[in-house]
Structure formats: structure tokens, C-alpha cells
Design an enzyme around this catalytic site. Structure first.
Site, PDB file in Angstrom:
ATOM      1  N   TYR A 141       0.636  -1.168  -0.091  1.00 50.85           N
ATOM      2  CA  TYR A 141       0.040  -0.014   0.105  1.00 50.85           C
ATOM      3  C   TYR A 141       0.904   1.267   0.069  1.00 50.85           C
ATOM      4  CZ  TYR A 141      -4.582  -2.149   0.760  1.00 50.85           C
ATOM      5  OH  TYR A 141      -5.850  -2.703   0.701  1.00 50.85           O
ATOM      6  N   LYS A 191       3.559 -15.597   2.854  1.00 51.44           N
ATOM      7  CA  LYS A 191       3.443 -16.400   1.442  1.00 51.44           C
ATOM      8  C   LYS A 191       4.986 -16.912   1.443  1.00 51.44           C
ATOM      9  CE  LYS A 191       2.122 -18.137  -2.306  1.00 51.44           C
ATOM     10  NZ  LYS A 191       1.174 -19.491  -2.511  1.00 51.44           N
ATOM     11  N   ASP A 251     -12.171  -9.385   4.581  1.00 53.34           N
ATOM     12  CA  ASP A 251     -13.190  -9.462   3.933  1.00 53.34           C
ATOM     13  C   ASP A 251     -13.955 -10.749   3.876  1.00 53.34           C
ATOM     14  OD1 ASP A 251     -13.071  -6.713   3.261  1.00 53.34           O
ATOM     15  OD2 ASP A 251     -13.926  -7.130   1.139  1.00 53.34           O
TER      16      ASP A 251
HETATM   17  C1  IPM Z   1     -10.180  -1.456   3.976  1.00 49.58           C
HETATM   18  C2  IPM Z   1     -10.498  -0.922   2.385  1.00 49.58           C
HETATM   19  C3  IPM Z   1      -9.544   0.013   2.370  1.00 49.58           C
HETATM   20  C4  IPM Z   1      -8.338  -0.802   1.987  1.00 49.58           C
HETATM   21  C5  IPM Z   1      -9.532   0.728   0.735  1.00 49.58           C
HETATM   22  C6  IPM Z   1     -11.064   1.745   0.891  1.00 49.58           C
HETATM   23  C7  IPM Z   1      -8.404   1.414   0.544  1.00 49.58           C
HETATM   24  O1  IPM Z   1     -10.903  -1.835   1.734  1.00 49.58           O
HETATM   25  O2  IPM Z   1     -10.412  -0.613   4.837  1.00 49.58           O
HETATM   26  O3  IPM Z   1     -10.314  -2.672   3.991  1.00 49.58           O
HETATM   27  O4  IPM Z   1      -7.697  -1.337   1.327  1.00 49.58           O
HETATM   28  O5  IPM Z   1      -7.475  -0.675   3.083  1.00 49.58           O
HETATM   29 MN    MN Z   2     -10.899  -3.916   2.564  1.00 51.10          MN
END
Ligand code: IPM
Ligand code: MN
Length: 366
Positions: A141, A191, A251
């Protein structure tokens, strides 16, 4: 007591769910005799529309001068063009980096009341109670070089995964410490069969594992972890992983809990300690859900439970945090269901009605 809270609703359903989080905070104030001074600011797409950039100085000042930050979500199709120069998500990433919140804590538990709403079999999700600790300020990121450039052989795009030993150690420590207060099991996800960063990650995890000899440590490859989260979700206690893996796995884990609309998170600068005061960023794990934004049907529970984490970890209000969680539990027990967790054919309550019910449950208890 008196507290200062920054409120950044952001885009899509962010503002509407955050409104309910704020109402719950105010209900806690009335029930327990606290005063919350709220300061609102822009971030993300709305900030791009109003000011041209996703994170302005005024908002940064709010981050620096408040006891905690309650955030909604950012992003949406309006700002999504692949060649866009400014993006809502840059504001969120810059905010996390500015606050130094390297540990993103995402608890996932299954409410027995909602077992039927899950896409998974009840016997598989029975007893699921885990915390995903996601590294939040490093890796793909943030690391440079990144970007896109023309070359004689066509366009090249690149991102860099880089971790220092220190970045890995501090987030793993958060995981080990959390595990100590729970079922004493830590799953370190990497990984390591492919990535250099992951091999360093595994080395550091193994070294810390000796120090935390009371914690059962397992190393799981991220692809296998994705599978095991569905096959044996109840066996996980604390999962720690780097930024991108943690984003994806959390997620996935949210599906166990029937809806990601239920799940809160806390982003912190160290080990969370209930009852102490330390800054932090609190947000539901769901995104902006542009398809339902403005319709008043989003589930505000993720934001409301984020408020519970906020009062507990940033304001030192342990009992108040528990009162919010109990209120959510009660309201789900009364069969209140927003659209995302309603059974087919059954009715559902609106975002505001869900907020009303949780506020009422807090007032009754208080
Ligand atoms: C999260 C979201 C963010 C991330 C996006 C919106 C940049 O998916 O908080 O999980 O990837 O961190
Ligand atoms: Mn996310």
C-alpha cells in the site's frame, strides 16, 4: 467526563452509518454522564469535490487534536477512473500513515441469532470468534517505487512490497498480546514459499513465538488460510498478517458473520488496552456500498460497534463499550434485521430504525 471526537463520514453509505454511530455515542453520554465534543471534517471523494484533494489540512488538524477519530468509508464510481490523478482512497491511506496506526484490529464473531442468515452451514460457523490483526501502514500500500510508466516495450506498472523487521515485529506483538487475553492461539499468515518479505515475517514470528512460549503459534500460507477460514473457521483465535493479505482475509472472514455490515475495526498505534486512553481510528470494515448509498437501508451496526471499540480503547470507558455491545446483542435478539441480514421474504428495518433500537436499548440499560 469530557471527550473530543473527530467525525469523518466520507462517501457513499459512510455518512449515514456514521450518523447512527454518533447517536449511539450520544446515548452513551446521556446514560453514563459523559460529554462528547464532535468535530466534523471531509475526507475522500467529498473532499476531492469540495477542495480538490482527498485529505486537507483542516482534517489533518482534526486527527491531531481529538481523542479519537470515527470514520465511515471512502470511494465510489464517481472518482474511480483508472487514470484519475487524485483518488478518495489516497486520503484514507494518508490518514492512516499520518496517525501511525499500524495495527488494524478486526474482530469477527458469529451471533447465534444470525446463524440462519449466513451462507455457510450452521455447524461450520458455530463458535466462530476470532480477531484479524492486519498490518496497516506498510507493504504494497505504501512502499516505493510505485507507479506507471511508458517504456519502449509498452507500459509498465509497479508496486513494491517492503517490510522492515521492526514493522513486522511490532504488529506481531499486538497479535501475541491479544492472544494472551484470549484463547492463546496465534496464526501468522504469510507467503513464505514465494515472497522474501514473508520469509522475514516468518523468521520474526518464530523468534517472538519463543518469547511468547505460552501462546500456540502456527504459520499458515495465505492461500491455505483463505481455504481454512471457510473449512475450520472456529479454530482460529488471532490471525496476524501483512497489509494486503489482511485486507483480503478480513473481507473473507466477514462472510462468516453473515454480513460485513456488522463488523467494526480499530486502527491503533500499539497493543489495545481496555480502560486506558490512547488515540485511534475507528471504522466499519465495509466500504461505501454505492449501490445502496442514500437509500437509508445500510446496516449501521459496523459503525456502532466501532464506537464500542473507540470508547473502550481510546477513551478508557470499558463499561460503556460493553453496554453498546450488549445493546447490539439484544436488538439482534429481538429479531431486528437490516436488509443485508434479513431472511428472504422477511421485512427489514432502516438504517435509522436500527440506530433507534440500539439507542433505546442503551437508554434502558443505563
Ligand atoms: C479497507 C478498505 C481500504 C483498504 C480501501 C478503501 C483503500 O478496503 O479498509 O479494508 O484496502 O484498506
Ligand atoms: Mn478492505
Amino acid at each position: 467526563m469530557e471527550f473530543n471526537i473527530a467525525v469523518l463520514g466520507g462517501d457513499g453509505i459512510g455518512p449515514e452509518v456514521t450518523d447512527q454511530g454518533v447517536r449511539v455515542l450520544e446515548a452513551v453520554g446521556r446514560a453514563f454522564g459523559h460529554n462528547f465534543n464532535l468535530s466534523y471534517g471531509d475526507i475522500g471523494g467529498i473532499s476531492i469535490d469540495k477542495h480538490g484533494i482527498p485529505l486537507i489540512d483542516h482534517t489533518i488538524e482534526l486527527l491531531d487534536t481529538n481523542d479519537a477519530v470515527l470514520f465511515g468509508a471512502v470511494g465510489g464510481p464517481k472518482w474511480d477512473a483508472p487514470d484519475a490523478k487524485v483518488r478518495p482512497e489516497q486520503g484514507l491511506l494518508a490518514m492512516r500513515a499520518h496517525m501511525g496506526v499500524f495495527a488494524n484490529i478486526r474482530p469477527v464473531k458469529v451471533y447465534p441469532q444470525l446463524a440462519e442468515s449466513s451462507v455457510l452451514k450452521p455447524e461450520v460457523i458455530d463458535g466462530v470468534d476470532m480477531v484479524v490483526v492486519r498490518e496497516l501502514t506498510g507493504g504494497l500500500y505504501y512502499a516505493e517505487p510505485r507507479g506507471r510508466r511508458e517504456t519502449p516495450n509498452g507500459i509498465i506498472a509497479e508496486d513494491t512490497m517492503r517490510y522492515t523487521e521492526g514493522e513486522i515485529e511490532r504488529v506481531l506483538r499486538v497479535g501475541f498480546e491479544l492472544a494472551r487475553g484470549r484463547r492463546k492461539k496465534l496464526t501468522s499468515v504469510d507467503k513464505a514459499n514465494v515472497l522474501e518479505c514473508s520469509r522475514l515475517w516468518r523468521t520474526v514470528a518464530a523468534r517472538l513465538g519463543e518469547e511468547y512460549s505460552d501462546i500456540e503459534l502456527e504459520h499458515v500460507l495465505v492461500d491455505a488460510c483463505a481455504m481454512q477460514l471457510i473449512q475450520r473457521p472456529a479454530s482460529f483465535d488471532v490471525i496476524v498478517s501483512e497489509n494486503t493479505f489482511g485486507d483480503i482475509l478480513s473481507d473473507e472472514a466477514s462472510v462468516l458473520a453473515a454480513s460485513m455490515g456488522l463488523l467494526p475495526s480499530a486502527s491503533l498505534t500499539g497493543v489495545p488496552v481496555a480502560g486506558q486512553r490512547s488515540g485511534g481510528l475507528y471504522e466499519p470494515i465495509h466500504g461505501t456500498a454505492p449501490d445502496i448509498a442514500g437509500r437509508g437501508i445500510a446496516n449501521p451496526t459496523g459503525s456502532i460497534l466501532s464506537v464500542a471499540m473507540m470508547v473502550r480503547y481510546s477513551l478508557g470507558l470499558t463499561e460503556e463499550g460493553a453496554a453498546i455491545e450488549l445493546a447490539v446483542d439484544r436488538v439482534l435478539g429481538q429479531n431486528a434485521r437490516t436488509a443485508d441480514i434479513a431472511l428472504p421474504g422477511a421485512g427489514h428495518v432502516s438504517t435509522k430504525e436500527m440506530g433507534d433500537l440500539i439507542v433505546a436499548a442503551i437508554e434502558k440499560a443505563g
